[in-house]
Scaffold this motif. Structure first.
Motif, short mmCIF file in Angstrom:
data_model
loop_
_atom_site.label_atom_id
_atom_site.label_comp_id
_atom_site.label_asym_id
_atom_site.label_seq_id
_atom_site.Cartn_x
_atom_site.Cartn_y
_atom_site.Cartn_z
N GLU A 111 40.67 25.59 -12.57
CA GLU A 111 41.20 24.58 -13.48
C GLU A 111 41.20 23.19 -12.84
O GLU A 111 40.82 22.19 -13.47
CB GLU A 111 42.61 24.96 -13.91
N MET A 112 41.61 23.13 -11.57
CA MET A 112 41.62 21.84 -10.87
C MET A 112 40.21 21.32 -10.64
O MET A 112 39.94 20.12 -10.81
CB MET A 112 42.36 21.98 -9.54
N GLU A 113 39.29 22.20 -10.26
CA GLU A 113 37.91 21.77 -10.04
C GLU A 113 37.30 21.23 -11.33
O GLU A 113 36.61 20.20 -11.32
CB GLU A 113 37.08 22.93 -9.52
N SER A 114 37.58 21.89 -12.44
CA SER A 114 37.06 21.44 -13.73
C SER A 114 37.59 20.05 -14.08
O SER A 114 36.84 19.19 -14.58
CB SER A 114 37.45 22.44 -14.82
N LYS A 115 38.86 19.80 -13.78
CA LYS A 115 39.44 18.49 -14.07
C LYS A 115 38.79 17.40 -13.23
O LYS A 115 38.49 16.31 -13.73
CB LYS A 115 40.95 18.52 -13.83
N VAL A 116 38.56 17.69 -11.94
CA VAL A 116 37.95 16.70 -11.07
C VAL A 116 36.52 16.40 -11.52
O VAL A 116 36.09 15.23 -11.56
CB VAL A 116 37.96 17.19 -9.61
N ARG A 117 35.77 17.42 -11.86
CA ARG A 117 34.39 17.21 -12.30
C ARG A 117 34.37 16.40 -13.61
O ARG A 117 33.49 15.56 -13.81
CB ARG A 117 33.68 18.54 -12.47
N GLN A 118 35.32 16.66 -14.50
CA GLN A 118 35.38 15.92 -15.75
C GLN A 118 35.69 14.44 -15.50
O GLN A 118 35.08 13.55 -16.10
CB GLN A 118 36.44 16.52 -16.67
N LEU A 119 36.63 14.18 -14.58
CA LEU A 119 36.96 12.79 -14.25
C LEU A 119 35.78 12.10 -13.58
O LEU A 119 35.54 10.90 -13.79
CB LEU A 119 38.19 12.75 -13.33
N ALA A 120 35.04 12.83 -12.77
CA ALA A 120 33.85 12.25 -12.13
C ALA A 120 32.80 11.90 -13.18
O ALA A 120 32.16 10.83 -13.12
CB ALA A 120 33.28 13.24 -11.11
N ASP A 121 32.63 12.76 -14.16
CA ASP A 121 31.67 12.48 -15.24
C ASP A 121 32.13 11.27 -16.06
O ASP A 121 31.31 10.41 -16.44
CB ASP A 121 31.51 13.69 -16.15
N ASP A 122 33.43 11.22 -16.34
CA ASP A 122 33.96 10.12 -17.15
C ASP A 122 33.76 8.76 -16.47
O ASP A 122 33.61 7.73 -17.15
CB ASP A 122 35.46 10.33 -17.42
N THR A 123 33.78 8.76 -15.15
CA THR A 123 33.64 7.50 -14.40
C THR A 123 32.22 7.32 -13.85
O THR A 123 31.99 6.46 -13.01
CB THR A 123 34.65 7.46 -13.23
N LYS A 124 31.31 8.18 -14.32
CA LYS A 124 29.89 8.10 -13.92
C LYS A 124 29.69 8.27 -12.42
O LYS A 124 28.77 7.69 -11.82
CB LYS A 124 29.26 6.79 -14.41
N ASN A 125 30.58 9.05 -11.79
CA ASN A 125 30.42 9.37 -10.36
C ASN A 125 29.66 10.69 -10.27
O ASN A 125 30.22 11.75 -9.98
CB ASN A 125 31.80 9.49 -9.69
N HIS A 126 28.36 10.63 -10.50
CA HIS A 126 27.55 11.84 -10.61
C HIS A 126 27.15 12.42 -9.25
O HIS A 126 26.57 13.51 -9.20
CB HIS A 126 26.30 11.56 -11.43
N ASN A 127 27.43 11.71 -8.16
CA ASN A 127 27.06 12.20 -6.83
C ASN A 127 28.25 12.81 -6.07
O ASN A 127 28.16 13.08 -4.88
CB ASN A 127 26.46 11.06 -6.00
N LEU A 128 29.35 13.00 -6.77
CA LEU A 128 30.54 13.56 -6.11
C LEU A 128 30.26 14.95 -5.57
O LEU A 128 29.74 15.81 -6.28
CB LEU A 128 31.71 13.61 -7.10
N GLN A 129 30.61 15.17 -4.30
CA GLN A 129 30.50 16.50 -3.69
C GLN A 129 31.89 17.10 -3.58
O GLN A 129 32.84 16.42 -3.19
CB GLN A 129 29.86 16.41 -2.30
N ILE A 130 32.01 18.37 -3.91
CA ILE A 130 33.30 19.05 -3.83
C ILE A 130 33.24 20.15 -2.77
O ILE A 130 32.30 20.96 -2.75
CB ILE A 130 33.70 19.65 -5.20
N LEU A 131 34.24 20.16 -1.89
CA LEU A 131 34.34 21.17 -0.83
C LEU A 131 35.69 21.87 -0.95
O LEU A 131 36.62 21.40 -1.62
CB LEU A 131 34.20 20.53 0.55
N PHE A 132 35.80 23.02 -0.26
CA PHE A 132 37.01 23.84 -0.33
C PHE A 132 37.47 24.15 1.10
O PHE A 132 36.66 24.48 1.96
CB PHE A 132 36.72 25.13 -1.10
#
Length: 254
Positions: free
Chosen positions: A86-107
């Protein structure tokens, strides 16, 4: 202090400088922006969605994620997979909304490595320190008192309960960056003796019955306090929990 740090960096010329809490220092040049997200706190409760003073955020999630290069979910082993998704989905959505298409996510997760005796590490010369790496308490210990002054004590609580699920454990949580005093320790010492349960195992008089465990951050902020406040009692031993950070590209398996 900042000026002294800058001069030291210029003198030593390191290949990499990592600045903690530097995201809102816009005047400082940086090559990579890393956003750490505490998975235990989540991203939906009011206090992690609102900015100061009603919440803990220094700026809205959307603003921070818009310029983030790498977002790291920490403590992923302390939450469920559905919560993490759920948290990852929210971050990816915010990245798309702000046109940050190169965001890398790590765990990432903090892995308990060893219990370090506060007394030994404080009084023993560095060249003579040969403490074995262990996460085991003496058999004589029947009670653990956890002492910490960190921003999110819940993460430390969960680690301790996973390490010692069968030990009677008490928690003493102080505000973040708390400057521990002798009075604080005397109060904890009183509670230790009030609630002390003696082990049924045969023990020697000098064997500890209570373990005080703190974080590495808290120990090094007040080393003398943790090393000496309980040293006159052979029934109490003090440790800090050393932890290592493990980072991976993919979320942990269920």
């Amino acid at each position: 202090m900042l000026l002294a740090c800058c001069k030291r960096i210029c003198t030593t010329c390191p290949g990499l400088v990592i600045l903690d809490d530097g995201m809102q220092h816009w005047a400082m040049h940086r090559d990579i922006e890393v956003l750490m997200i505490n998975s235990v706190q989540g991203m939906t409760k009011d206090f992690v969605c609102n900015t100061l003073p009603s919440g803990i955020l220094r700026e809205p999630w959307k603003d921070a994620i818009s310029r983030t290069n790498v977002a790291v979910f920490n403590h992923v082993d302390l939450v469920t997979r559905s919560e993490l998704d759920e948290m990852e989905s929210k971050v990816r959505q915010l990245a798309d909304d702000t046109k940050n298409h190169n965001l890398q996510i790590l765990f990432a997760k903090m892995r308990p490595h060893s219990l370090i005796s506060c007394y030994d590490i404080f009084f023993c010369p560095i060249e003579n320190r040969q403490q074995p790496d262990t996460l085991t308490l003496p058999n004589s210990v029947s009670q653990v008192h956890v002492v910490c002054g960190i921003a999110c004590p819940e993460t430390f609580k969960r680690h301790i309960l996973k390490l010692f699920p069968k030990v009677d454990t008490r928690f003493h949580c102080f505000p973040d960056h708390h400057p521990f005093t002798s009075e604080d320790m005397n109060g904890i010492k009183t509670k230790c003796f009030q609630n002390l349960k003696f082990s049924t195992r045969p023990t020697r008089p000098q064997d500890p019955r209570v373990a005080i465990i703190t974080t590495e951050k808290d120990y090094y902020r007040c080393p003398a306090i943790f090393a000496t406040s309980f040293s006159e009692s052979s029934l109490i031993s003090t440790y800090y929990l050393s932890m290592h950070l493990d980072v991976q590209k993919y979320p942990p398996a269920d």
